[in-house]
Scaffold this active site. Structure first.
Site, mmCIF file in Angstrom:
data_model
loop_
_atom_site.group_PDB
_atom_site.id
_atom_site.type_symbol
_atom_site.label_atom_id
_atom_site.label_comp_id
_atom_site.label_asym_id
_atom_site.label_seq_id
_atom_site.Cartn_x
_atom_site.Cartn_y
_atom_site.Cartn_z
ATOM 1 N N ASP A 1 0.861 -1.178 0.000
ATOM 2 C CA ASP A 1 0.000 0.000 0.000
ATOM 3 C C ASP A 1 0.899 1.230 0.000
ATOM 4 O OD1 ASP A 1 -2.214 1.718 0.476
ATOM 5 O OD2 ASP A 1 -3.200 0.138 1.623
ATOM 6 N N ASP B 1 -2.768 4.678 -2.437
ATOM 7 C CA ASP B 1 -3.690 5.308 -1.504
ATOM 8 C C ASP B 1 -4.016 6.745 -1.907
ATOM 9 O OD1 ASP B 1 -4.870 5.129 1.346
ATOM 10 O OD2 ASP B 1 -3.717 6.984 1.422
ATOM 11 N N GLU C 1 -6.631 3.784 -5.514
ATOM 12 C CA GLU C 1 -7.796 4.327 -4.830
ATOM 13 C C GLU C 1 -8.004 5.702 -5.449
ATOM 14 O OE1 GLU C 1 -9.451 5.134 -0.331
ATOM 15 O OE2 GLU C 1 -7.507 5.913 -0.872
ATOM 16 N N HIS D 1 -11.101 -2.108 4.120
ATOM 17 C CA HIS D 1 -10.860 -1.691 5.509
ATOM 18 C C HIS D 1 -11.491 -0.352 5.843
ATOM 19 C CE1 HIS D 1 -8.052 0.539 3.141
ATOM 20 N NE2 HIS D 1 -7.762 1.293 4.179
ATOM 21 N N ASP D 2 -12.051 0.328 4.859
ATOM 22 C CA ASP D 2 -12.689 1.621 5.110
ATOM 23 C C ASP D 2 -14.206 1.514 5.143
ATOM 24 O OD1 ASP D 2 -10.294 3.050 5.181
ATOM 25 O OD2 ASP D 2 -10.288 3.347 3.015
HETATM 26 C C1 GLC Z 1 -7.345 5.930 2.195
HETATM 27 C C2 GLC Z 1 -7.265 4.722 3.103
HETATM 28 C C3 GLC Z 1 -7.808 5.091 4.437
HETATM 29 C C4 GLC Z 1 -6.986 6.237 4.991
HETATM 30 C C5 GLC Z 1 -6.904 7.393 4.020
HETATM 31 C C6 GLC Z 1 -5.804 8.339 4.393
HETATM 32 O O1 GLC Z 1 -8.642 6.310 1.963
HETATM 33 O O2 GLC Z 1 -7.936 3.654 2.533
HETATM 34 O O3 GLC Z 1 -7.823 4.014 5.338
HETATM 35 O O4 GLC Z 1 -7.562 6.666 6.197
HETATM 36 O O5 GLC Z 1 -6.596 6.966 2.710
HETATM 37 O O6 GLC Z 1 -4.551 7.778 4.116
#
Ligand code: GLC
Length: 556
Positions: free
Chosen positions: A98, A200, A257, A330-331
């Site tokens: 990640d 990310d 993402e 995980h979110d």
């Molecule tokens: C992404 C991750 C999340 C995190 C955010 C800030 O959305 O998936 O878990 O809090 O980025 O890094």
């Protein structure tokens, strides 16, 4: 493009803190992941994406990195990492890391140097601005985790930008030296044997250079910062440079993402010439809340709306490339409760939903516990939560006028900690996750919904998922990855049905996600997989479907 390993891959996401604890400190670790790789091989996954395990103060559970080349001691050592890669190689499982490149931790040496000496070149690795005329923050942007997106640096009187928590200062991608540092990090991990990356929050790396205040959208006078920070014009230059410098030359798999990519820009992001191999399809993940990401603003969606969103999303990527398909991460809270109304949160529904998802066009991603049909956690009070976002969203619900009881109920539905409680391996002490005290509570489901029990039960969600993965990786893998997609209309909103086609072969996937019998006229064919023992019952052209029945068949 020639055949690549990800063309028939299923990826499994590991949240390392909650997957397997090898040393009994209550927190999952890399050695624990290594111990469980055989389980993942048995499940049939081709790659794992491991959420961050780098050195971190853990304000946002590792998404705040203070050393991009270090392993946080909670998770182990570089030797543990090398051992993990070595075992994964033996099992033919690829490792994806990640990459959190939009921001670092405020404890990163670069940021400390930037604060200690405003004249240092590290100052420009971050985004510092002078106060507004009234002495306040430079503009009214609201951070994604609440409050102003600007934090005052007392010593210099300037503010720095943080799209997420104040302990996650944004990196300044306009600085070429910073970009090169990040590319060096990528190369360093590639040299250690990783096969790719999940990127990310990557659509936030380009900001509106005029940093304008935006029309306030809440009683705090602040405004959602997305228009000034997400998928901004000019981001393509950064992403192209990164692709051409580090990913392209080494044929690296990347999944981004990439929130906020409008349909007309999808072709820039995915496909043979895209910035990334693929991006997550988030189009229906938040269907239970209204657009804007505020948890207490429930949408009251129907299953029919979910079905429509899935179909539309598939259509949108059809001419462009493949998306990464997922139900959970995980979110997000667990899929059953998020997508389906009360009454449908059953193992049968988990199987049906899993079937619908697995054979959509693209690359399937599973999240740990999804293969067990995991449910949300029965939270009892706010003190049980760890997640920074849950605390902020609770406050937002209170500010919007909800009672404390209702605000609590609303964040329970949405808390990211629902998916972060430990993985359950057996029904002994610690759920097989730890011999110590787990960092988040164990789900009271532990006695029933754990790996060991489900491995022994031929009708379990886990054993069904094994069949899904086996079918996915078999002779139709190319069809599942890139074949055509066509939705089959059906009057019952719970009946999901679609055709996948390639090279003269057609596969029908149909699932009745409801508590009523359903029937429909569908092509005849050979049943490849089904949830029910006597699946695919027909009278003439009519296929009869039990409640929660799913069938995959090869059309004649
Ligand atoms: C992404 C991750 C999340 C995190 C955010 C800030 O959305 O998936 O878990 O809090 O980025 O890094």
């Amino acid at each position: 493009m020639s055949k690549q390993w990800w063309h028939n891959a299923v990826v499994y996401q590991i949240y390392p803190r909650s997957f397997m604890d090898a040393n009994g400190d209550g927190c999952g670790d890399l050695a624990g992941i290594t111990q469980r790789l055989d389980y993942l091989a048995g499940l049939g996954v081709d790659a794992v994406w491991i959420s961050p395990f780098f050195t971190s103060p853990m304000v946002d559970n590792g998404y705040d990195i203070s050393d991009y080349r270090g392993i946080d001691p909670r998770f182990g050592t570089l030797e543990d990492f090398d051992a993990l890669v070595a075992r994964a190689n033996q099992l033919n499982i690829k490792i994806l890391l990640d990459l959190v490149l939009n921001h670092s931790s405020d404890q990163h040496p670069w940021f400390k140097a930037a604060l200690a000496d405003p004249a240092s070149h590290y100052r420009d690795y971050y985004i510092f601005k002078k106060p507004a005329a009234n002495g306040g923050p430079p503009n009214n942007w609201r951070s994604i985790f609440g409050g102003s997106a600007w934090q005052l640096d007392d010593a210099s009187g300037e503010y720095y930008l943080h799209v997420f928590a104040k302990e996650q200062p944004d990196l300044n991608w306009e600085n070429p030296r910073l970009r090169q540092e990040l590319y060096d990090v990528v190369d360093w991990w590639l040299d250690r044997g990783v096969s790719g990356f999940r990127m990310d929050a990557i659509t936030y790396i380009k900001k509106d250079p005029s940093y304008p205040s935006l029309p306030p959208d809440g009683p705090d006078g602040l405004a959602d910062l997305s228009p000034g920070t997400q998928t901004r014009p000019g981001i393509g230059a950064f992403l192209t440079e990164m692709r051409d410098t580090v990913f392209g030359p080494r044929n690296v798999f990347t999944v981004a993402e990439a929130t906020g990519v409008p349909p007309q820009q999808l072709a820039d992001f995915i496909g043979d010439d895209g910035y990334f191999t693929t991006i997550f399809d988030f189009n229906y993940c938040d269907i239970d809340i209204q657009p804007g990401g505020i948890w207490h603003a429930r949408s009251g969606h129907t299953v029919g709306q979910l079905r429509q969103a899935v179909y539309e999303s598939q259509q949108a990527s059809l001419a462009v490339g493949q998306c990464a398909i997922m139900l959970e991460n995980h979110d997000l809270p667990r899929a059953l409760e998020r997508y389906l109304p009360a009454g449908l949160h059953t193992d049968a529904a988990a199987k049906a939903l899993g079937t619908v998802s697995m054979f959509l066009r693209g690359i399937p991603f599973l999240y740990q516990g999804q293969e067990l049909g995991a449910r949300n956690f029965p939270w009892e009070n706010m003190d049980q939560f760890d997640d920074v976002s849950t605390k902020d969203q609770y406050q937002r619900a209170l500010d919007a006028g909800h009672s404390s009881r209702r605000a609590f109920e609303l964040v329970c539905l949405r808390s990211r900690d629902n998916a972060r409680v430990p993985m359950l391996w057996h029904d002994g002490p610690g759920g097989g996750f730890t011999t110590g005290r787990p960092w988040l509570p164990l789900h009271p489901d532990a006695p029933a919904r754990n790996v060991k029990n489900q491995e022994q039960d031929p009708t379990s969600v886990l054993n069904y998922y094994k069949k899904l993965l086996a079918l996915h990786r078999g002779e139709y893998c190319a069809l599942f990855y890139s074949g055509g997609f066509e939705a089959c209309p059906h009057k019952d909103e719970g009946v999901f049905a679609y055709l996948r086609t390639a090279g003269g072969t057609t596969i029908l996937v149909v699932a009745n996600i409801s508590l009523q019998q359903a029937e429909g006229v569908f092509p005849q064919g050979k049943v490849l997989l089904g949830t029910h023992r006597q699946t695919g019952m027909r009278t003439g052209n009519t296929l009869a479907l039990c409640p929660m029945e799913a069938v995959v068949l090869r059309c004649e």
